[in-house]
Scaffold this active site. Sequence first.
Site, PDB file in Angstrom:
ATOM      1  N   GLU A   1      28.698  48.428  36.437  1.00 41.84           N
ATOM      2  CA  GLU A   1      29.028  47.758  37.775  1.00 41.84           C
ATOM      3  C   GLU A   1      30.228  48.439  38.382  1.00 41.84           C
ATOM      4  O   GLU A   1      31.058  48.727  37.515  1.00 41.84           O
ATOM      5  CB  GLU A   1      29.337  46.301  37.830  1.00 41.84           C
TER       6      GLU A   1
ATOM      7  N   ASP B   1      31.877  34.455  47.842  1.00 38.20           N
ATOM      8  CA  ASP B   1      32.949  33.634  48.044  1.00 38.20           C
ATOM      9  C   ASP B   1      33.346  33.334  49.441  1.00 38.20           C
ATOM     10  O   ASP B   1      33.174  34.303  50.245  1.00 38.20           O
ATOM     11  CB  ASP B   1      34.477  34.011  47.329  1.00 38.20           C
TER      12      ASP B   1
ATOM     13  N   ALA C   1      22.492  31.191  47.322  1.00 36.47           N
ATOM     14  CA  ALA C   1      21.725  32.494  47.112  1.00 36.47           C
ATOM     15  C   ALA C   1      20.265  32.593  47.169  1.00 36.47           C
ATOM     16  O   ALA C   1      19.416  33.411  47.698  1.00 36.47           O
ATOM     17  CB  ALA C   1      22.331  33.123  45.975  1.00 36.47           C
TER      18      ALA C   1
ATOM     19  N   TYR D   1      24.892  32.240  35.057  1.00 35.53           N
ATOM     20  CA  TYR D   1      26.287  31.950  34.380  1.00 35.53           C
ATOM     21  C   TYR D   1      25.903  31.305  32.778  1.00 35.53           C
ATOM     22  O   TYR D   1      25.763  30.193  32.830  1.00 35.53           O
ATOM     23  CB  TYR D   1      26.951  30.959  35.232  1.00 35.53           C
TER      24      TYR D   1
ATOM     25  N   GLN E   1      44.001  40.613  32.593  1.00 33.39           N
ATOM     26  CA  GLN E   1      42.621  40.177  32.768  1.00 33.39           C
ATOM     27  C   GLN E   1      42.273  38.723  32.753  1.00 33.39           C
ATOM     28  O   GLN E   1      41.460  38.228  33.127  1.00 33.39           O
ATOM     29  CB  GLN E   1      41.596  41.131  31.953  1.00 33.39           C
TER      30      GLN E   1
END
Length: 284
Positions: free
Chosen positions: A14, A106, A124, A144, A211
């Site tokens: 990604e 978001d 979605a 998830y 992070q």
Amino acid sequence: MTNLTQNKKSLSFEVFPPKKDGEFEKAFEVLDALGQLKPDYISVTYGAGGSRAGKTVEIASYIQNTLHIDAVAHMTCVGSKREQLLDVYRELKAHNVNHVLALRGDRPKDMSDEQYAARDFEHASDMMAFLKENTDLHLSGACYPEKHYECFSMESDLSNLKKKQDAGAEYFISQLFLDNDFYYTFLERAERKGITIPICAGIMPITSVKQIGTSITLSGSSVPKAMADILATYGDNPDEMRKAGVDYAIRQIRDLHENGVQHIHLYSMNRPKTTAEIVSGIRS
């Protein structure tokens, strides 16, 4: 688009578009370096409410047409009307990009309660059904392993995942996770729920303490003791922390491969050196 099957390994990355137009040259250098690692596809993120849709298309086009690697453009629906999505679709098609990762996204910070209540797509899966009916795009979706943070139960989350599959998703890409046991349990539960399409394991190397306060917190992923120990030991030493984070990701992916997980999706964070070290470690 690469045809993902359960009996053939895949590796994908990604990337995200540059925030400023003047940063595009560096972004293309990053893509060139990632392209040399021969991923099966590269996905490109999308700004909230489509704020960077044009940049997503430009980056995806470079991946598809210059690097000749399959590009997967993220597409979000929370701030988009139907016609806006079709405009993005037409732009993608003009650049020979035929695959999207369909996400809710978001809520934009400037979106009023009235606008949010009147949005065209609530989930979605709603957007997927619309795109399936009105375009010829190949669709993938997100999942998830530790449950979406807004969902009240894993069972409900899996039901939503099944809706995405039924709406036309061809495979899923998981949110990052740091404990493989969560992922293995998730795969078992997804299979019992009737999920039959491939699920790519999303891996993000944790190379800095920062992070934990950004990516990890936002994703809702838990931090296992092994990672907490790394942070405690190397958190104040950036070079050693980076090395330890890369090593953790390599060990995590090797364990996934040993347990039959075929599809790995690396959240590259636009860092080709770190990505190359991980790829070298899992291919050696």
